[in-house]
Enzyme design. Structure first.
Site, PDB file in Angstrom:
ATOM      1  N   LEU A  19      13.179  30.758 122.016  1.00 55.76           N
ATOM      2  CA  LEU A  19      12.421  31.067 123.224  1.00 55.76           C
ATOM      3  C   LEU A  19      10.939  30.731 123.157  1.00 55.76           C
ATOM      4  O   LEU A  19      10.287  30.609 124.194  1.00 55.76           O
ATOM      5  CB  LEU A  19      12.608  32.544 123.590  1.00 55.76           C
ATOM      6  N   ARG A  79       9.641  28.015 122.477  1.00 58.09           N
ATOM      7  CA  ARG A  79       9.404  26.630 122.883  1.00 58.09           C
ATOM      8  C   ARG A  79      10.375  26.140 123.960  1.00 58.09           C
ATOM      9  O   ARG A  79      10.059  25.209 124.700  1.00 58.09           O
ATOM     10  CB  ARG A  79       9.502  25.698 121.667  1.00 58.09           C
ATOM     11  N   LYS A 131      23.548  27.020 126.616  1.00 63.49           N
ATOM     12  CA  LYS A 131      22.244  26.485 127.002  1.00 63.49           C
ATOM     13  C   LYS A 131      22.295  25.709 128.309  1.00 63.49           C
ATOM     14  O   LYS A 131      21.361  25.800 129.119  1.00 63.49           O
ATOM     15  CB  LYS A 131      21.688  25.597 125.887  1.00 63.49           C
ATOM     16  N   ASP A 162      17.831  16.198 118.448  1.00 64.85           N
ATOM     17  CA  ASP A 162      16.999  16.457 117.272  1.00 64.85           C
ATOM     18  C   ASP A 162      17.586  15.886 115.988  1.00 64.85           C
ATOM     19  O   ASP A 162      17.273  16.363 114.907  1.00 64.85           O
ATOM     20  CB  ASP A 162      16.753  17.959 117.105  1.00 64.85           C
ATOM     21  N   ASN A 163      18.458  14.868 116.094  1.00 62.52           N
ATOM     22  CA  ASN A 163      18.968  14.265 114.856  1.00 62.52           C
ATOM     23  C   ASN A 163      19.173  12.763 115.025  1.00 62.52           C
ATOM     24  O   ASN A 163      19.561  12.289 116.101  1.00 62.52           O
ATOM     25  CB  ASN A 163      20.254  14.955 114.402  1.00 62.52           C
ATOM     26  N   CYS A 204      15.923  -1.921 121.908  1.00 59.99           N
ATOM     27  CA  CYS A 204      16.714  -0.700 121.828  1.00 59.99           C
ATOM     28  C   CYS A 204      16.204   0.105 120.627  1.00 59.99           C
ATOM     29  O   CYS A 204      15.270  -0.319 119.934  1.00 59.99           O
ATOM     30  CB  CYS A 204      18.210  -1.013 121.691  1.00 59.99           C
ATOM     31  N   CYS A 232      14.149  21.764 113.235  1.00 59.72           N
ATOM     32  CA  CYS A 232      13.082  22.705 113.549  1.00 59.72           C
ATOM     33  C   CYS A 232      13.291  24.024 112.819  1.00 59.72           C
ATOM     34  O   CYS A 232      12.330  24.710 112.469  1.00 59.72           O
ATOM     35  CB  CYS A 232      13.031  22.947 115.059  1.00 59.72           C
ATOM     36  N   CYS A 241      19.544  -7.841 115.898  1.00 65.05           N
ATOM     37  CA  CYS A 241      19.794  -6.417 116.082  1.00 65.05           C
ATOM     38  C   CYS A 241      21.292  -6.135 116.102  1.00 65.05           C
ATOM     39  O   CYS A 241      22.061  -6.829 116.778  1.00 65.05           O
ATOM     40  CB  CYS A 241      19.156  -5.918 117.376  1.00 65.05           C
ATOM     41  N   CYS A 253      17.440  27.925  97.441  1.00 58.44           N
ATOM     42  CA  CYS A 253      16.741  27.306  98.575  1.00 58.44           C
ATOM     43  C   CYS A 253      17.033  28.143  99.821  1.00 58.44           C
ATOM     44  O   CYS A 253      17.357  29.332  99.716  1.00 58.44           O
ATOM     45  CB  CYS A 253      17.168  25.854  98.752  1.00 58.44           C
TER      46      CYS A 253
END
Length: 464
Positions: free
Chosen positions: A96, A98, A111, A155-156, A206, A223, A300, A417
């Site tokens: 929340l 962001r 979502k 995000d990946n 691209c 994140c 490419c 970790c």
């Protein structure tokens, strides 16, 4: 609403908007539309025609998170006629700060449903289409083909390459952004859309043209791992919306009919916009840089003149995006004798069964500052990897990167970790550096990391 896969356009460059563009531009604006969009219609370059193009357009937003929320708000506010949103996650409390399209009252909701609820409150006129699942090689073409322009708010890297490849094959322009910690980047790709195989420096690239190789796996942090400043990702999402509105209002999303010579219109020099937010500086807290990018590359993999990439191949798993990006998995790479559970480590320590030993915590210092296991020594994973690589290249030794108390004793080493992945790689690197002394010194991984410590040992531990 779910997805409608009946309107599937192939790679012939036909746009959803192209077929009805003339009819859409001929209609009259309603009184509510005049009222709602008047302030942007009077901006030079927009006008009534630009607004009607927006109303007649279909935009797909992939990702309803930090980028997707602000992007969707401005796309909806601008009056884009149909807005599709793809995301398979649910709203969490940690989102929340962001992800401004969600709310505390909607925690636990999908979502896509949460964001569409927010957008309907902002503007009820567009048609909103929910795709409440993750984009995959199997469903990407069916979904993307229904829209005129795609906004990559994911995000990946694996998903970014997938989205770009499908956009090339379906002749769709792509507005792509990424953000982590205190920086973000934005680039417009495949615009104007150009059929696969047409190569010339004047044609827009691209994603693969600009980023031929993905970043190394060790640098791919989410994140949740690395952290993110809300204004940074918000800035990038708003910028994405601005680029999308510009493209749609000027009809740059419609491919040229001349497939032999490519688009007749040329967009400005492709540019990678980089935004940096400096928390440590009292003066000049942010900066923008624009890097000029080249056009399409002849060799490419996706859009080049000899490309063999097809929609059918993508659906069948060729290419394998996760393998290409070497995405880390939760699988165990260490033998059982080199691992110990968090509960077993704690029990042995409490009973005095563990000899004098060293506990290395490889989380970043910000994570470490919120709490750690008693006696742990912080060894941030990213810095450790970089120093280990430098030692390997330059012929140094473990003394150059580790504290003396780790190098100059035979005490067993335990590594923990955040979630149990970085620690396994750290154990392997420590052995490469000779810290196991030919197998005589024990180096162990605490399975599951500090997440397991919270679940198995201390429920009050502040796991972030």
């Amino acid at each position: 609403m779910g997805q409608d896969t009946g309107n599937h356009n192939g790679a012939n460059g036909a746009s959803v908007a192209e077929n009805s563009a003339q009819d859409g531009l001929a209609r009259r604006l309603t009184e509510e539309e005049f009222d709602r969009y008047s302030r942007q219609m009077i901006v030079p370059g927009m006008g009534k025609q630009g607004q009607l193009r927006l109303i007649n357009s279909r935009v797909l937003i992939i990702g309803a998170g930090g980028l997707g929320c602000p992007a969707a708000q401005y796309i909806a506010g601008a009056g884009v006629g149909t807005i599709g949103i793809v995301d398979g996650d649910v709203v969490e409390m940690s989102n929340l700060h962001r992800q401004v399209g969600h709310a505390t009252s909607r925690i636990g909701m999908k979502k896509v449903d949460s964001l569409i609820s927010h957008l309907r409150g902002l503007n009820p006129l567009p048609t909103y289409i929910a795709h409440p699942f993750h984009l995959t090689p199997q469903n990407a073409a069916d979904i993307i083909s229904q829209y005129d322009l795609v906004m990559d708010c994911t995000d990946n890297p694996a998903t970014r390459y997938l989205i770009s490849d499908v956009c090339v094959l379906l002749c769709r322009p792509l507005v792509s952004a990424a953000s982590v910690q205190k920086s973000g980047q934005l680039i417009v790709l495949n615009c104007p859309p150009t059929p696969q195989g047409l190569v010339d420096g004047k044609y827009a690239p691209c994603y693969r043209c600009c980023f031929r190789k993905p970043p190394p796996p060790s640098s791919m942090v989410s994140c949740g791992e690395a952290g993110i400043m809300g204004p940074v990702v918000g800035m990038m999402g708003v910028a994405q919306a601005g680029e999308a509105i510009k493209i749609l209002a000027s009809a740059l999303h419609i491919p040229s009919q001349n497939t032999e010579n490519g688009p007749e219109r040329n967009l400005q020099q492709p540019t990678l916009l980089i935004y940096t937010y400096d928390l440590d500086s009292a003066v000049g807290p942010y900066s923008f840089r624009a890097l000029k990018m080249g056009g399409r590359k002849k060799n490419c993999f996706a859009c080049g003149e000899n490309s063999t990439l097809t929609l059918e191949g993508i659906k069948a798993g060729n290419p394998n995006y996760e393998q290409f990006c070497s995405i880390p998995t939760a699988s165990c790479n260490l033998p059982p004798e080199e691992r110990i559970t968090a509960a077993a480590y704690h029990a042995a320590k409490e009973k005095g069964e563990l000899p004098e030993h060293i506990l290395l915590d490889t989380r970043e210092k910000e994570h470490f500052s919120f709490g750690s296991i008693d006696g742990a020594v912080n060894l941030p994973f990213g810095k450790f990897l970089m120093k280990a690589a430098a030692v390997k290249r330059g012929g140094g030794s473990a003394r150059d990167i580790l504290p003396p108390e780790v190098v100059d004793t035979d005490a067993p080493i335990f590594v923990v970790c955040r979630r149990g992945l970085d620690s396994q790689e750290t154990v392997a690197k420590l052995k490469e550096l000779g810290l196991d002394k030919g197998g005589k010194r024990k180096i162990m991984d605490i399975a599951g990391g500090m997440k397991a410590w919270k679940e198995e040992v201390d429920p009050s531990f502040p796991f972030i």
